[in-house]
Design an enzyme around this catalytic site. Structure first.
Site, mmCIF file in Angstrom:
data_model
loop_
_atom_site.group_PDB
_atom_site.id
_atom_site.type_symbol
_atom_site.label_atom_id
_atom_site.label_comp_id
_atom_site.label_asym_id
_atom_site.label_seq_id
_atom_site.Cartn_x
_atom_site.Cartn_y
_atom_site.Cartn_z
ATOM 1 N N HIS A 73 14.230 -33.617 -7.380
ATOM 2 C CA HIS A 73 13.618 -33.851 -6.073
ATOM 3 C C HIS A 73 14.509 -34.744 -5.212
ATOM 4 O O HIS A 73 14.028 -35.497 -4.375
ATOM 5 C CB HIS A 73 12.241 -34.503 -6.221
ATOM 6 C CG HIS A 73 11.263 -33.680 -6.986
ATOM 7 N ND1 HIS A 73 11.301 -33.579 -8.367
ATOM 8 C CD2 HIS A 73 10.247 -32.886 -6.581
ATOM 9 C CE1 HIS A 73 10.328 -32.778 -8.764
ATOM 10 N NE2 HIS A 73 9.682 -32.336 -7.714
ATOM 11 N N GLU A 114 10.630 -18.745 -4.441
ATOM 12 C CA GLU A 114 11.590 -18.952 -3.345
ATOM 13 C C GLU A 114 12.339 -17.666 -3.031
ATOM 14 O O GLU A 114 12.659 -17.383 -1.875
ATOM 15 C CB GLU A 114 12.552 -20.092 -3.693
ATOM 16 C CG GLU A 114 11.900 -21.474 -3.713
ATOM 17 C CD GLU A 114 11.034 -21.727 -4.929
ATOM 18 O OE1 GLU A 114 11.166 -20.971 -5.933
ATOM 19 O OE2 GLU A 114 10.214 -22.662 -4.899
#
Lengths: 438, 352
Positions: free
Chosen positions: B144, B75
């Protein structure tokens, strides 16, 4: 609840006790510095492979040291870029100007004209000579010690001093710490101040150039200490994955403030050798040898421009001065190191080379130094007419709130109004012109 | 053709074209890739495969591998190269596979993308739209399910946008991609396939039954910084966004409360005018978000409402939020700020 310290070590069986290694530099203040264990090889002893060579076929270059200038002051071997004398004199002139500039700006900080300065003494070749091997429109993503690139590219010195003084002439509107330049019209990316963040950005710029079928490449500079940042790892990975037209220059100047290169892993391997695990070409270069710096950057630029892949170059050099005006290296390293550095001074070495090939002499050198000092002095005076840090609050209050976004949202407009109200209380005697709003 | 029949034809076409949120996002990306050669879509698994939630399905095949491509699992690298691409002149639209994974990219967002325009005095900008699914309700566990929007609203120089319907998702995403500032675009993944009333034990309602699943063909924009009135009412103002828009709407409807529900859509810049007008009308304000409570965006909203509407308030501002714990897996529906928590808060504030 048991604390870790309450738990006895697991010893007494046949397993040996573990020991943590904390790196320690070889010399501390007062120590005699002896660099005889550094293997510098011989100028000309490293082969110069074709620019399209696969990284695995040129591994040794990540461990050796590309050198051109010998003790005889002559250029040796296949890495000699064979530059004409005019180019060599220009290179020497840029480096001398950088050094004169550093001296003056350092003194200016001590005189209270600004808050901060960083010299690049001893490392001038790694920015000046290297950037001269790039095209002027190749995009550079520097760290904070590459002022040499700006001066080599002909960026107006007064813009640099205006920025250092954060004065009303500062086109960065007094927002950045001194020396965090930005010069889009000289293809010089805005310096962050956060370390190694520029490395994946350079790769992204290079990817964009490749996506567009452009011919410009990107180059970035990062200190050896900052290669420990995750950003650098990301940069190497993305550069390799997309075969990005980029050059990753690692300036190994041995010291990251007070932490020696061992804290970035230098006790285990070279920084150039990092390239090999990623499948990048790796070159380890004498960073105090301007010809070697030029030649290595030129090799990498040729490689990138031919879509043959990215290169990681380690410039092996020495930070001759403190990290910045806020640093005193006598507190952590031997003062002798600078004198004992086995690869000399980059400016003296290039000067001696030019003299050795009958293209220069001591008188011209002295005249050049004097001229550089005078140019810097005159430009400094000119910049001081725009003000120095802290005197006159040169930037209109409203500029504090501009450019956060392209358009000013309501909450920043409200805060700008507050700042304007406060100014009348904080500085009632200031001329309103000094605070002229938008 | 008369104006009237033209309008009818357009309406007729619209009723035929209903999209879920994934399809609406895909449509927006497809349109922008087509309109602007500088738009680049990249991220983990977004290329050939089309994304783990399918938002980029078919885009690589249509627009080519150098416009839509997979990235390393980094990322930091994804955002870092996007900054460089923006500086070059592209408009990257990076996807972070889950908002929970965005943290390795925070330095590049906070210190770099968000400040590049300011620190370079507009010499360089980093236009990018970071798309990322966020929020819980899909049994994603603590990695998540998170709603980290307030980490981004706290950063000067970033815009934060959260759609709640397919129609808005498309129009807002197009606005974000055309915006010259970096934007965080959080997609409430619980409502990718259908609006959610908060009654987790009832069957999922598909988007096609919802009026806001009508998504016109082609290019249209919804301006950033403008809230949407979900329902009009004068009993209480409800400030919310994302999944919770639908939950709050369902609870108010079930309780027969006439609420002025505002879907904020953009958290920064915030539609303060719409908020003030509504609270001054109703005199009561309930804030609903799924994110954790302490220093959540609700705290900012509560402060703004109190500062600006204090003398119109007839009751203390109420917040309904997730708890200040990691998002649990098995106890997801105990954690989720669903109908019971919202209902209690509504009872309290409306009765007061």
């Amino acid at each position: 609840m048991a604390k870790p310290a309450d738990t006895p070590p697991h010893t007494g069986d046949n397993r040996p006790a573990l020991a943590l290694h904390v790196p320690e530099p070889k010399f501390r203040p007062g120590d005699v510095a002896d660099f005889s264990d550094i293997v510098v090889g011989q100028p000309g002893d490293q082969p110069r492979p074709d620019e399209a060579t696969k990284p695995e076929d040129m591994k040794d270059l990540a461990y050796g040291l590309v050198r051109v200038l010998g003790d005889d002051n002559k250029a040796h071997g296949p890495w000699d870029p064979k530059l004409d004398a005019e180019t060599l004199r220009a290179m020497l002139g840029h480096m001398a100007l950088v050094r004169a500039f550093d001296e003056r700006m350092f003194r200016g900080q001590r005189q209270g004209k600004t808050s901060f300065y960083m010299k690049c003494t001893g490392e001038e070749a790694t920015s000046v000579a290297a950037s001269m091997a790039l095209a002027s429109d190749d995009m550079v993503f520097p760290s904070y010690r590459q002022q040499g690139i700006l001066l080599a590219r002909g960026y107006p010195m007064i813009e640099m001093i205006n920025q250092i003084y954060s004065n009303k002439g500062d086109k960065l509107k007094g927002r950045q710490l001194p020396i965090m330049y930005s010069a889009r019209d000289h293809s010089f990316f805005s310096i962050s101040g956060n370390l190694a963040t520029q490395t994946p950005q350079a790769v992204g710029w290079a990817m964009a150039s490749a996506i567009k079928g452009d011919s410009r490449i990107a180059a970035t500079w990062v200190g050896e200490g900052s290669t420990a940042e995750g950003d650098f790892h990301s940069a190497c990975t993305f550069a390799a994955v997309y075969n990005a037209p980029v050059i990753l220059n690692v300036i190994n100047n041995q010291w990251a403030i007070s932490s020696f290169s061992g804290f970035a892993g230098a006790e285990r391997t070279t920084f150039a050798a990092r390239a090999l695990g990623y499948g990048l070409a790796g070159l380890r270069v004498d960073g105090n040898d301007a010809l070697a710096c030029f030649a290595a950057q030129q090799w990498a630029a040729n490689r990138a421009r031919a879509n043959a892949g990215p290169t990681l170059i380690e410039f092996f050099t020495y930070r001759a001065e403190g990290h910045s005006t806020s640093d005193d290296p006598s507190g952590y390293r031997s003062a002798q190191e600078r004198e004992e550095w086995p690869l000399g001074d980059p400016i003296m070495r290039l000067k001696d080379h030019l003299i050795a090939i009958d293209e220069w002499d001591e008188d011209r050198q002295a005249a050049m130094d004097k001229d550089c000092a005078q140019r810097v002095k005159a430009t400094t005076k000119q910049a001081e007419a725009n003000g120095i840090l802290g005197h006159g609050l040169h930037h209109p209050f409203h500029t504090m709130f501009e450019d956060v976004f392209e358009e000013l949202p309501w909450h920043l407009e409200e805060q700008a109004e507050q700042a304007t109200r406060e100014r009348k209380i904080k500085w009632p005697d200031q001329h309103p012109k000094d605070f002229a709003g938008k | 053709m008369s104006l009237e029949t033209e309008t009818m034809a357009a309406e007729g076409q619209e009723t035929e074209r209903r999209l879920n949120m994934i399809e609406a996002i895909n449509d927006a990306l497809d349109i922008m890739l087509t309109r602007d050669d500088d738009v680049i879509v990249m991220g983990e698994d977004v290329g050939y495969f089309g994304g783990v939630f399918r938002c980029t399905a078919g885009l690589q095949k249509k627009h080519g591998k150098t416009r839509v491509f997979d990235t390393p699992i980094s990322e930091c690298g994804i955002i870092g190269v996007a900054v460089g691409m923006g500086a070059y002149g592209l408009r990257p639209v990076p996807e972070i596979q889950f908002a929970d994974y965005i943290y390795p990219g925070l330095d590049q967002l906070i210190s770099e993308a968000a400040r590049l325009r300011y620190r370079s005095a507009t010499e360089f900008i980093a236009p990018m739209t970071v798309r990322s699914p966020f929020g819980g309700g899909i049994f994603g566990g603590q990695t998540h399910s998170q709603s980290p929007e307030s980490l981004f609203t706290h950063v000067s120089g970033l815009k934060t946008v959260i759609p709640a319907t397919p129609y808005d998702a498309k129009g807002l995403l197009i606005s974000c991609i055309e915006d010259n500032d970096p934007v965080i675009f959080f997609e409430p993944k619980r409502i990718y396939n259908g609006p959610f009333s908060g009654f987790y034990d009832k069957p999922v309602e598909p988007w096609k039954k919802h009026k806001d699943s009508v998504v016109p063909e082609g290019y249209y924009k919804i301006p950033l910084g403008k809230a949407r009135h979900v329902t009009q009412g004068d009993q209480v103002t409800v400030l919310t966004y994302g999944t919770m828009v639908h939950v709050a709407e369902a609870v108010c409807a079930a309780k027969g409360i006439e609420a002025d529900i505002l879907d904020l859509r953009t958290l920064v810049p915030l539609d303060i005018e719409a908020i003030e007008a509504s609270v001054k009308k109703t005199g009561k304000c309930l804030i609903v978000h799924e994110a954790t409570r302490t220093s959540g965006f609700g705290a900012e909203l509560s402060a703004l409402v109190t500062e600006r509407c204090f003398y119109h308030l007839e009751a203390p501002v109420e917040r309904v939020t997730g708890f200040d714990t990691p998002y649990p897996h098995s106890l997801e529906w105990a954690y989720f700020p669903g109908p019971v928590r919202i209902g209690e808060a509504l009872d309290k504030i409306v009765k007061d």
